[in-house]
Design a protein around this motif. Structure first.
Motif, PDB file in Angstrom:
ATOM      1  N   ALA A 176       0.847  -1.135   0.030  1.00 41.55           N
ATOM      2  CA  ALA A 176      -0.120  -0.198  -0.253  1.00 41.55           C
ATOM      3  C   ALA A 176       1.328   1.189   0.129  1.00 41.55           C
ATOM      4  N   MET A 177       2.009   1.226   0.509  1.00 42.42           N
ATOM      5  CA  MET A 177       2.391   2.294   0.843  1.00 42.42           C
ATOM      6  C   MET A 177       3.711   2.427  -0.708  1.00 42.42           C
ATOM      7  N   SER A 178       4.067   1.261  -1.407  1.00 40.66           N
ATOM      8  CA  SER A 178       4.290   1.407  -1.785  1.00 40.66           C
ATOM      9  C   SER A 178       3.470   2.093  -3.093  1.00 40.66           C
ATOM     10  N   ALA A 179       2.476   1.961  -3.426  1.00 44.54           N
ATOM     11  CA  ALA A 179       1.137   2.149  -4.756  1.00 44.54           C
ATOM     12  C   ALA A 179       1.694   3.562  -4.413  1.00 44.54           C
ATOM     13  N   LEU A 180       1.158   4.190  -2.796  1.00 45.20           N
ATOM     14  CA  LEU A 180       1.670   5.513  -2.855  1.00 45.20           C
ATOM     15  C   LEU A 180       2.183   6.029  -2.967  1.00 45.20           C
ATOM     16  N   ILE A 181       3.486   6.460  -2.835  1.00 45.25           N
ATOM     17  CA  ILE A 181       4.899   6.263  -3.711  1.00 45.25           C
ATOM     18  C   ILE A 181       5.177   6.386  -5.318  1.00 45.25           C
ATOM     19  N   ARG A 182       4.638   5.359  -5.757  1.00 49.09           N
ATOM     20  CA  ARG A 182       4.456   5.602  -6.898  1.00 49.09           C
ATOM     21  C   ARG A 182       3.398   6.427  -7.602  1.00 49.09           C
ATOM     22  N   GLU A 183       2.382   7.197  -7.075  1.00 50.32           N
ATOM     23  CA  GLU A 183       2.068   7.915  -7.464  1.00 50.32           C
ATOM     24  C   GLU A 183       2.197  10.040  -7.704  1.00 50.32           C
ATOM     25  N   GLY A 184       3.181   9.214  -6.565  1.00 53.78           N
ATOM     26  CA  GLY A 184       4.240  10.362  -7.201  1.00 53.78           C
ATOM     27  C   GLY A 184       3.982  12.105  -6.982  1.00 53.78           C
ATOM     28  N   ASP A 185       3.079  12.051  -5.569  1.00 49.96           N
ATOM     29  CA  ASP A 185       2.895  13.521  -5.252  1.00 49.96           C
ATOM     30  C   ASP A 185       3.696  14.083  -4.741  1.00 49.96           C
ATOM     31  N   ILE A 186       4.753  14.625  -4.730  1.00 52.29           N
ATOM     32  CA  ILE A 186       5.851  14.851  -4.569  1.00 52.29           C
ATOM     33  C   ILE A 186       5.412  16.540  -3.507  1.00 52.29           C
ATOM     34  N   GLU A 187       4.322  16.805  -3.165  1.00 58.05           N
ATOM     35  CA  GLU A 187       4.322  17.659  -1.975  1.00 58.05           C
ATOM     36  C   GLU A 187       4.507  16.811  -0.631  1.00 58.05           C
ATOM     37  N   THR A 188       3.389  15.162  -0.485  1.00 60.03           N
ATOM     38  CA  THR A 188       3.522  14.631   0.267  1.00 60.03           C
ATOM     39  C   THR A 188       4.359  13.557   0.119  1.00 60.03           C
ATOM     40  N   LEU A 189       5.946  14.047  -0.832  1.00 60.30           N
ATOM     41  CA  LEU A 189       6.601  12.714  -0.817  1.00 60.30           C
ATOM     42  C   LEU A 189       7.208  12.646   0.978  1.00 60.30           C
ATOM     43  N   GLY A 190       8.002  13.801   1.031  1.00 66.75           N
ATOM     44  CA  GLY A 190       8.643  13.913   2.344  1.00 66.75           C
ATOM     45  C   GLY A 190       8.388  13.063   3.708  1.00 66.75           C
ATOM     46  N   VAL A 191       6.628  13.473   3.213  1.00 70.74           N
ATOM     47  CA  VAL A 191       6.226  13.222   4.727  1.00 70.74           C
ATOM     48  C   VAL A 191       6.032  11.737   4.822  1.00 70.74           C
ATOM     49  N   ALA A 192       5.607  11.198   3.318  1.00 69.59           N
ATOM     50  CA  ALA A 192       5.659   9.846   3.624  1.00 69.59           C
ATOM     51  C   ALA A 192       6.935   9.406   4.049  1.00 69.59           C
ATOM     52  N   LEU A 193       8.226   9.174   3.541  1.00 65.88           N
ATOM     53  CA  LEU A 193       9.698   8.690   3.531  1.00 65.88           C
ATOM     54  C   LEU A 193       9.684   8.808   4.918  1.00 65.88           C
ATOM     55  N   ILE A 194       9.558  10.059   5.966  1.00 66.14           N
ATOM     56  CA  ILE A 194       9.476  10.080   7.256  1.00 66.14           C
ATOM     57  C   ILE A 194       8.803   9.009   7.780  1.00 66.14           C
ATOM     58  N   GLN A 195       7.383   8.985   7.060  1.00 58.56           N
ATOM     59  CA  GLN A 195       6.207   8.049   8.459  1.00 58.56           C
ATOM     60  C   GLN A 195       6.938   6.402   8.299  1.00 58.56           C
ATOM     61  N   ILE A 196       7.371   5.857   6.183  1.00 60.80           N
ATOM     62  CA  ILE A 196       7.838   4.851   6.515  1.00 60.80           C
ATOM     63  C   ILE A 196       9.052   4.532   7.372  1.00 60.80           C
ATOM     64  N   ARG A 197       9.926   5.479   7.602  1.00 70.89           N
ATOM     65  CA  ARG A 197      10.760   5.262   8.950  1.00 70.89           C
ATOM     66  C   ARG A 197      10.549   5.291   9.892  1.00 70.89           C
ATOM     67  N   GLU A 198       9.507   6.063  10.639  1.00 69.50           N
ATOM     68  CA  GLU A 198       9.166   6.489  11.695  1.00 69.50           C
ATOM     69  C   GLU A 198       8.459   4.671  12.345  1.00 69.50           C
ATOM     70  N   SER A 199       7.345   4.857  11.257  1.00 68.70           N
ATOM     71  CA  SER A 199       6.164   3.765  11.381  1.00 68.70           C
ATOM     72  C   SER A 199       6.309   2.377  10.473  1.00 68.70           C
ATOM     73  N   GLY A 200       8.016   2.336  10.087  1.00 69.55           N
ATOM     74  CA  GLY A 200       8.119   1.068   9.852  1.00 69.55           C
ATOM     75  C   GLY A 200       9.493   0.294   9.740  1.00 69.55           C
ATOM     76  N   ILE A 201      10.724   1.476   8.951  1.00 75.10           N
ATOM     77  CA  ILE A 201      11.724   0.829   9.200  1.00 75.10           C
ATOM     78  C   ILE A 201      12.474   0.604  10.374  1.00 75.10           C
ATOM     79  N   ASP A 202      12.366   1.780  11.422  1.00 74.70           N
ATOM     80  CA  ASP A 202      12.623   1.414  12.360  1.00 74.70           C
ATOM     81  C   ASP A 202      11.872   1.014  13.579  1.00 74.70           C
TER      82      ASP A 202
END
Length: 335
Positions: free
Chosen positions: A27-53
């Motif tokens: 689901a997150m991959s699909a959101l990233i591929r949508e290419g919404d540049i305005e929210t891309l930075g927020v999405a990357l932070i959320q991937i780290r804070e809510s997923g990776i770490d």
């Protein structure tokens, strides 16, 4: 007739959890591929804070349990590090790092909680775990809250300096021994020419690296219409430094690259509990190293008062050297 609830087996619950995790990734991959540049930075932070770490925190807990159980031996592994290398596709260094984290997190509850919540990044946790290995988890727990506060406002590089200062205050002799061990691992190798290129490889201790970086800076400035990359400018600077030399003779005469170390009076005096010396550009050195350099150096006192008062009361096109030193000492940079 009473209904009987059958609890799912651990294996089936694991399969279900993995399925949900993969669905979240997709689901997150699909959101990233949508290419919404305005929210891309927020999405990357959320991937780290809510997923990776948080997943790294769960992984660390699992590694700790596996380490204690010895179950890895059933797969023929001699150690949990060996098992991680073969079963989790990790290098030896990465496997050892995760085992170290797993063993120390159990003794650092605040760090473990911050890691699990995503408030603390993996590299910050590595720094905390290594500090616990060096000076003991008991010492780290006493300052854990303040260290975590610093970690959440700094990148891992700057936080490493804070942790090293903490280690030096707790155990200056241990910090010196660690610096000496690191220095013993230094090496430099120049390979044979292949396909028109020569490979360089090596590591330096902290003060050696800082000295080399300082010496190279004069040759790394881009020129007009310079199309070279940063790496190419670094390579050219090494060659130019070798061609010109530092201007110094073997008897010590002539100019030398300047190595700037910021240190408190307590560090210079070798007072117990004093912080480490801080190299300009990053890194720390033990008090004994500061004292050794002080025997053959120019010492400038930075009080943070008169230097900054001058800046408030005088206008100038350039920043005076004393003011710059005071600002860098206070803010760790000068804009």
């Amino acid at each position: 007739m009473a209904a009987v609830q059958v609890q799912a087996s651990p294996a089936s619950r694991r399969i279900d959890a993995v399925r949900q995790m993969r669905a979240g990734v997709q689901a997150m991959s699909a959101l990233i591929r949508e290419g919404d540049i305005e929210t891309l930075g927020v999405a990357l932070i959320q991937i780290r804070e809510s997923g990776i770490d948080p997943l790294e925190a769960v992984f660390a807990e699992g590694v700790r349990l596996l380490d204690k159980s010895g179950e890895y031996q059933a797969d023929g592994a001699l150690s949990v590090i060996d098992w991680l290398r073969s079963s989790c596709k990790l290098s030896g260094g990465a496997a050892a790092e995760r085992v170290g984290i797993a063993r120390q997190l159990e003794k650092l509850p605040q760090t473990e909680a911050a890691f699990a919540s995503g408030a603390l990044g993996y590299q910050h946790v590595v720094v905390m775990a290594r500090a616990a290995e060096h000076v003991g988890a008991t010492a780290v727990r006493k300052e854990e809250a303040s260290l975590l506060q610093a970690a959440q406002t700094m990148d891992p590089g700057r936080f490493t300096g804070v942790a090293k200062n903490f280690e030096h205050r707790v155990d200056a002799a241990g910090a010196l021994a660690e610096a000496n061990r690191a220095s013993q691992r230094r090496y430099f190798h120049i390979g044979e020419a292949q396909d028109g290129l020569v490979r360089l490889d090596g590591v330096l201790d902290t003060e050696g690296g800082a000295t080399l970086r300082t010496a190279l800076q004069a040759f790394m400035k881009p020129i007009k219409d310079d199309a070279r990359s940063y790496g190419q400018r670094c390579a050219d600077a090494v060659v130019e430094l070798a061609r010109q030399g530092s201007g110094a003779k073997r008897d010590g005469a002539g100019p030398r690259p300047q190595l700037i170390i910021r240190a408190s009076l307590d560090t210079l005096a070798g007072t117990l509990g004093a912080p480490a010396g801080e190299l300009e550009g990053g890194g720390t050195v033990p008090a004994e190293t500061v004292q050794r350099y002080a025997c053959d150096s120019a010492i400038s006192r930075v009080t943070g008062r008169g230097e900054l008062d001058h800046e408030l009361s005088h206008a100038a096109r350039t920043i005076p050297a004393p003011t710059r030193r005071a600002l860098e000492s206070r803010d760790r940079h000068c804009v």
